[in-house]
Scaffold this active site. Structure first.
Site, PDB file in Angstrom:
ATOM      1  N   LYS A  91      75.983  39.081 -70.614  1.00 21.54           N
ATOM      2  CA  LYS A  91      76.644  39.578 -69.407  1.00 21.54           C
ATOM      3  C   LYS A  91      76.367  38.597 -68.278  1.00 21.54           C
ATOM      4  O   LYS A  91      75.321  37.947 -68.246  1.00 21.54           O
ATOM      5  CB  LYS A  91      76.100  40.960 -69.021  1.00 21.54           C
ATOM      6  CG  LYS A  91      77.054  41.795 -68.185  1.00 21.54           C
ATOM      7  CD  LYS A  91      78.126  42.450 -69.038  1.00 21.54           C
ATOM      8  CE  LYS A  91      78.974  43.412 -68.226  1.00 21.54           C
ATOM      9  NZ  LYS A  91      79.927  44.147 -69.074  1.00 21.54           N
ATOM     10  N   GLY A 191      88.599  61.755 -64.317  1.00 22.80           N
ATOM     11  CA  GLY A 191      89.004  60.369 -64.093  1.00 22.80           C
ATOM     12  C   GLY A 191      90.218  60.025 -64.931  1.00 22.80           C
ATOM     13  O   GLY A 191      90.115  59.836 -66.134  1.00 22.80           O
ATOM     14  N   VAL A 192      91.380  59.967 -64.296  1.00 22.25           N
ATOM     15  CA  VAL A 192      92.620  59.700 -65.040  1.00 22.25           C
ATOM     16  C   VAL A 192      93.271  58.416 -64.527  1.00 22.25           C
ATOM     17  O   VAL A 192      94.451  58.372 -64.199  1.00 22.25           O
ATOM     18  CB  VAL A 192      93.597  60.896 -64.989  1.00 22.25           C
ATOM     19  CG1 VAL A 192      93.156  61.978 -65.946  1.00 22.25           C
ATOM     20  CG2 VAL A 192      93.730  61.457 -63.568  1.00 22.25           C
ATOM     21  N   GLY A 193      92.451  57.368 -64.467  1.00 22.03           N
ATOM     22  CA  GLY A 193      92.951  56.045 -64.124  1.00 22.03           C
ATOM     23  C   GLY A 193      93.575  55.393 -65.332  1.00 22.03           C
ATOM     24  O   GLY A 193      94.226  56.050 -66.150  1.00 22.03           O
ATOM     25  N   LYS A 194      93.359  54.085 -65.485  1.00 24.69           N
ATOM     26  CA  LYS A 194      94.026  53.340 -66.556  1.00 24.69           C
ATOM     27  C   LYS A 194      93.702  53.901 -67.937  1.00 24.69           C
ATOM     28  O   LYS A 194      94.588  54.082 -68.771  1.00 24.69           O
ATOM     29  CB  LYS A 194      93.637  51.862 -66.477  1.00 24.69           C
ATOM     30  CG  LYS A 194      94.250  51.128 -65.300  1.00 24.69           C
ATOM     31  CD  LYS A 194      94.145  49.632 -65.452  1.00 24.69           C
ATOM     32  CE  LYS A 194      92.709  49.155 -65.446  1.00 24.69           C
ATOM     33  NZ  LYS A 194      92.623  47.677 -65.499  1.00 24.69           N
ATOM     34  N   VAL A 195      92.426  54.172 -68.204  1.00 22.57           N
ATOM     35  CA  VAL A 195      92.037  54.706 -69.517  1.00 22.57           C
ATOM     36  C   VAL A 195      92.363  56.188 -69.613  1.00 22.57           C
ATOM     37  O   VAL A 195      92.936  56.651 -70.603  1.00 22.57           O
ATOM     38  CB  VAL A 195      90.536  54.472 -69.770  1.00 22.57           C
ATOM     39  CG1 VAL A 195      90.102  55.155 -71.072  1.00 22.57           C
ATOM     40  CG2 VAL A 195      90.228  52.979 -69.832  1.00 22.57           C
ATOM     41  N   GLY A 196      91.998  56.949 -68.589  1.00 22.12           N
ATOM     42  CA  GLY A 196      92.174  58.394 -68.633  1.00 22.12           C
ATOM     43  C   GLY A 196      93.601  58.836 -68.829  1.00 22.12           C
ATOM     44  O   GLY A 196      93.873  59.786 -69.573  1.00 22.12           O
ATOM     45  N   HIS A 197      94.554  58.151 -68.199  1.00 21.14           N
ATOM     46  CA  HIS A 197      95.935  58.626 -68.331  1.00 21.14           C
ATOM     47  C   HIS A 197      96.487  58.331 -69.723  1.00 21.14           C
ATOM     48  O   HIS A 197      97.298  59.096 -70.248  1.00 21.14           O
ATOM     49  CB  HIS A 197      96.820  58.070 -67.211  1.00 21.14           C
ATOM     50  CG  HIS A 197      97.511  56.788 -67.501  1.00 21.14           C
ATOM     51  ND1 HIS A 197      97.013  55.577 -67.110  1.00 21.14           N
ATOM     52  CD2 HIS A 197      98.686  56.517 -68.146  1.00 21.14           C
ATOM     53  CE1 HIS A 197      97.839  54.615 -67.490  1.00 21.14           C
ATOM     54  NE2 HIS A 197      98.853  55.148 -68.121  1.00 21.14           N
TER      55      HIS A 197
END
Length: 364
Positions: A91, A191-197
């Site tokens: 990282k 959380g329904v952002g890029k992954v959640g939606h």
């Protein structure tokens, strides 16, 4: 090897006295012309070149940045091992506010530092860095993933990340209820952002009942307008108390499972995309004591790292999806190991990952 010339005393103390020990190499990077200050941490290359993203964040101190890099690199070793990748864990963190100091010159300088490692570390996006940034880094360093499709990359990894979480949910259903189907199960997504939606789409396609919340009310409104069957609640506190909730999916910030949330959580399963969901190690025992099955976050959210690793070989979506579908079998194996050893699932996942790394051929 650790490059420490001129490093402040608190940084050296963090390097040599961190409880996240065992790292192979830590490189402290500075380019005065661009203002770059960065840390590249390689935890393990036992399975192959270290793979992990670049975080751009305004750390309070250099020692804090080093500590975060060490912790995140170690986590990537375990994630990559459990994803079945021929990659170790690494990282990098760039110190500073990306809104204030990010520049093309700085990213190019950073790319030169990554390139100087000769392929021991492969970088990608993380908090504060994006596809466009990786396109710039790649101009100086061929060991860069997470690039745009126009520049030979795979682009947004949220589709495969959500698919992996969905497979983890199916595995939890199989383990707990004897059937992987999620039809008529109630799933709460925080959380329904890029992954959640994308996760919402998978669940609705299978006939699940979906409840959502997000601090961005316009995002929630967009989902409920597209899918009237989706129920929205005010906040996460309301979501975790939903009656007859089968699965809780934290898909936003870390630390979602803590001393305040676990005692009131109504779900039987926790399986989500957020990183570092357990606020402290004792939380998983609290979940087990309440009979709540926890699918380790770094296992089920590995679809994204599977995608960026595949990019190194010429991205193929179908090949990646086939690899991500194996998260189902991996999660089942973790639950079986946890039951056999009498330990929580996260501890079982750690043991399996450590075994794979220990059995790998040592690399110079």
């Amino acid at each position: 090897m650790t490059d420490v010339n001129g490093a402040p005393a608190d940084v050296l103390h963090t390097l040599f006295h961190s409880d996240q020990g065992g790292h192979e190499q830590v490189v402290l990077c500075q380019d005065r012309a661009s203002g770059l200050k960065a840390v590249i941490a390689l935890h393990s290359t036992a399975l192959g070149p270290a793979l992990g993203g670049t975080r751009f964040y305004p750390y309070a101190s250099e020692a804090e940045a080093v500590a975060d890099a060490l912790n995140l690199a170690r986590g990537m070793s375990y994630k990559n091992a459990m994803a079945g990748l021929d990659h170790g864990g690494g990282k990098a963190v760039i110190i500073g506010d990306p809104e204030q100091i990010k520049s093309e010159e700085l990213l190019l300088a950073y790319g030169r530092f990554v390139a100087s490692l000769g392929g021991r570390y492969v970088t990608a996006c993380d908090v504060g860095t994006y596809v466009a940034d990786m396109d710039v880094v790649a101009r100086e360093c061929r060991w860069t993933t997470g690039r745009s499709p126009e520049n030979g990359g795979a682009g947004d990894s949220s589709v495969l990340t959500s698919f992996g979480v969905y497979q983890g949910m199916r595995a939890a259903a199989q383990h707990l209820w004897g059937d992987p189907t999620l039809r008529d199960r109630t799933v709460g997504i925080a959380g329904v952002g890029k992954v959640g939606h994308h996760l919402v789409e998978h669940l609705l396609a299978e006939g699940a009942h979906v409840v959502v919340t997000d601090v961005r009310k316009d995002v929630v409104r967009g989902i409920t307008e597209r899918h009237p069957s989706v129920v929205a609640v005010a906040d996460t506190d309301a979501l975790i108390r939903v009656e007859n909730l089968d699965i809780y999916a934290p898909c936003a910030l870390g630390g979602a499972l803590n001393d305040d949330t676990v005692p009131v959580l109504t779900a039987k399963v926790v399986c989500g995309a957020a990183n570092n969901q357990l606020a402290h190690p004792g939380v998983e025992k609290d979940l087990a004591d309440r009979g709540i099955l926890y699918a380790p976050d770094y296992v089920v959210n590995a679809g994204g790292v599977i995608q960026v690793a595949d990019e190194l070989h010429g991205f193929d979506f179908d090949r990646c999806k086939a690899k991500a579908s194996k998260i189902y079998d991996t999660t089942l194996a973790i639950f079986a190991r946890a039951k056999e050893d009498g330990i929580p699932p996260a501890a079982a996942a750690d043991r399996i990952a450590e075994q794979r790394m220990a059995e790998a051929r040592p690399r110079p």
